[in-house]
Scaffold this motif. Structure first.
Motif, PDB file in Angstrom:
ATOM      1  N   VAL A 133       0.838  -1.198   0.000  1.00 38.92           N
ATOM      2  CA  VAL A 133       0.000   0.000   0.000  1.00 38.92           C
ATOM      3  C   VAL A 133       0.877   1.253   0.000  1.00 38.92           C
ATOM      4  O   VAL A 133       0.624   2.209  -0.733  1.00 38.92           O
ATOM      5  N   LYS A 134       1.932   1.240   0.811  1.00 33.98           N
ATOM      6  CA  LYS A 134       2.849   2.383   0.831  1.00 33.98           C
ATOM      7  C   LYS A 134       3.476   2.610  -0.546  1.00 33.98           C
ATOM      8  O   LYS A 134       3.622   3.751  -0.999  1.00 33.98           O
ATOM      9  N   HIS A 135       3.846   1.510  -1.198  1.00 36.41           N
ATOM     10  CA  HIS A 135       4.429   1.616  -2.541  1.00 36.41           C
ATOM     11  C   HIS A 135       3.433   2.233  -3.521  1.00 36.41           C
ATOM     12  O   HIS A 135       3.790   3.095  -4.328  1.00 36.41           O
ATOM     13  N   ASN A 136       2.188   1.795  -3.434  1.00 40.50           N
ATOM     14  CA  ASN A 136       1.166   2.332  -4.339  1.00 40.50           C
ATOM     15  C   ASN A 136       0.911   3.812  -4.074  1.00 40.50           C
ATOM     16  O   ASN A 136       0.720   4.601  -5.016  1.00 40.50           O
ATOM     17  N   LEU A 137       0.920   4.210  -2.802  1.00 49.94           N
ATOM     18  CA  LEU A 137       0.748   5.625  -2.472  1.00 49.94           C
ATOM     19  C   LEU A 137       1.893   6.461  -3.030  1.00 49.94           C
ATOM     20  O   LEU A 137       1.681   7.561  -3.563  1.00 49.94           O
ATOM     21  N   THR A 138       3.105   5.933  -2.914  1.00 54.24           N
ATOM     22  CA  THR A 138       4.272   6.642  -3.454  1.00 54.24           C
ATOM     23  C   THR A 138       4.175   6.776  -4.968  1.00 54.24           C
ATOM     24  O   THR A 138       4.498   7.829  -5.539  1.00 54.24           O
ATOM     25  N   THR A 139       3.736   5.712  -5.622  1.00 54.09           N
ATOM     26  CA  THR A 139       3.568   5.746  -7.080  1.00 54.09           C
ATOM     27  C   THR A 139       2.545   6.796  -7.486  1.00 54.09           C
ATOM     28  O   THR A 139       2.774   7.598  -8.412  1.00 54.09           O
ATOM     29  N   LEU A 140       1.421   6.820  -6.806  1.00 48.29           N
ATOM     30  CA  LEU A 140       0.372   7.785  -7.133  1.00 48.29           C
ATOM     31  C   LEU A 140       0.831   9.215  -6.861  1.00 48.29           C
ATOM     32  O   LEU A 140       0.497  10.136  -7.616  1.00 48.29           O
ATOM     33  N   GLU A 141       1.605   9.393  -5.802  1.00 43.37           N
ATOM     34  CA  GLU A 141       2.147  10.723  -5.529  1.00 43.37           C
ATOM     35  C   GLU A 141       3.051  11.177  -6.663  1.00 43.37           C
ATOM     36  O   GLU A 141       3.026  12.340  -7.072  1.00 43.37           O
ATOM     37  N   ALA A 142       3.851  10.244  -7.197  1.00 40.44           N
ATOM     38  CA  ALA A 142       4.725  10.565  -8.325  1.00 40.44           C
ATOM     39  C   ALA A 142       3.916  10.924  -9.564  1.00 40.44           C
ATOM     40  O   ALA A 142       4.356  11.718 -10.399  1.00 40.44           O
TER      41      ALA A 142
END
Length: 398
Positions: A133-142
């Motif tokens: 989930v953290k990885h997906n949040l980081t991706t979406l932030e990018a």
């Protein structure tokens, strides 16, 4: 917000979907025209008729249900939206969107919209803390998505912790405040160059000298400059960071590479922020084969690299030049000396001996000094918030 009347609300399948009903009502009360897209899971919690009554618009649940034969529904909705809010955004929805899936009405529309997207996650506390989930949040932030952090409290699963969907009033306040900030663009039309990250100086084909810089501060500065309207060029050493949206990125490796990239673009810039941690020395001899280990000690001769910031200080005409100083002792004094010595307009002093600030951290605290005698202390907070306060200070000085 007068020009942003159309709100597309995406509702996914979590118990917090009931709060999206209140969110819809409050958005309508504030004068927004709201259209709702529901995932299949969301319809298990709330009947689409509820959102239709609250929004006074049709509710979309099926990508193949084309209500108007003259239009493709998901494209029409994507173009219609002035801004998009995902509330609640479940872990499943975040994973699908982060990976570019388009397997229902909501995800298909999200791929097509160019509006700002605000994400309000809601899930179990352990799910929210999961690496995926953290990885997906980081991706979406990018990708440029903006987040409304979940609150702490009692969750439907019985746990108490972070993961509760933020209250509707707070979601609206965050969106409106952010949009108001984004409409303020003091750097509109300015050409801004930011350097970030470390450089690498090879000893042989295996070994090299570098430093601990992650590039996070420089990338945050570039992102905020872009948000404030600037045309941004980001010259970066080797880092593991996604390029912020709408920014031209130039990747370099050595100090010499960075020197060439910056100097060749300097005349076209209005502002340069040198946040990179550039190597001061490089091996005099660089070997094209691996040096074999030998008995006894090894002495390497080092040669001084070209000083990029000093060269910029000598070459500048109308450019506003900002340097960084990572210090462990006498930080303010050393920062002022560096600003004068290198003919800078401002310098950002970073005491890297303090906890949670400096290299590789997600937070920072800095002192901003200008050649007009101003001194602004920016307290410990996320690097993006530090960048926001930094630009607020600099734009008043220019």
């Amino acid at each position: 917000m007068e020009q942003q009347k159309h709100v597309l609300l995406g509702v996914s399948g979590g118990i917090a979907a009931y709060k999206a009903c209140a969110l819809t009502s409050k958005l309508v009360q504030r004068g927004y025209d709201v259209k709702v897209i529901m995932t299949e899971g969301a319809t298990e919690f709330v009947n689409p008729l509820t959102f239709q009554a609250l929004s006074r618009n049709p509710v979309y649940t099926d990508a193949f249900d084309e209500k108007n034969p003259e239009k493709i529904a998901h494209i029409d909705l994507a173009d219609w939206a002035d801004l998009t809010i995902l509330a609640p955004a479940t872990a499943h929805l975040l994973g699908r969107v982060a990976n570019g899936l388009a397997d229902d009405m909501l995800t298909t529309t999200l791929l097509a919209t160019t509006s700002p997207v605000y994400v309000a996650p809601a899930m179990n506390v352990h799910m929210y803390d999961h690496p995926a989930v953290k990885h997906n949040l980081t991706t979406l932030e990018a990708y440029g998505y903006r987040f409304i952090e979940p609150g702490d409290g009692y969750l439907a699963c019985g746990y108490v912790g972070k993961g509760r969907l933020e209250e509707p009033e707070r979601i609206i306040d965050v969106v409106e405040q952010t949009e108001k900030q984004n409409s303020y663009q003091p750097l509109a039309g300015k050409q801004v160059l930011v350097t970030a990250g470390p450089t690498i100086e090879a000893v042989d084909v295996v070994r090299y000298f570098t430093n601990h810089s992650s590039g996070k501060m420089g990338f945050a500065i570039a992102k905020v400059a872009c948000d404030l309207g600037a045309n941004v060029t980001l010259v970066s050493g080797p880092v593991e960071l996604e390029t912020p949206p709408n920014i031209e990125r130039v990747d370099v490796t050595t100090a010499e590479d960075m020197y060439d990239a910056v100097m060749s673009r300097f005349n076209d810039q209005d502002i340069v922020v040198s946040a990179a941690a550039v190597a001061d020395y490089k091996p005099t001899n660089q070997y094209d084969r691996k040096m074999k280990k030998q008995s006894g000690d090894l002495t390497l001769e080092l040669t001084r690299t070209r000083d990029i910031l000093q060269a910029l200080g000598k070459a500048k005409s109308t450019q506003y030049l900002v340097g960084f100083a990572a210090e462990t002792d006498d930080a303010i004094k050393n920062g002022r000396d560096k600003m004068a010595r290198k003919n800078l307009d401002a310098i950002v002093v970073n005491d890297i001996s303090q906890d949670e600030q400096g290299f590789k951290t997600d937070t920072n605290a800095v002192e901003v000094l200008t050649n007009k005698g101003e001194h602004q202390s920016i307290p410990l907070q996320s690097k993006e918030k530090v960048a926001q306060q930094l630009w607020s200070t600099l734009t008043k000085e220019m």
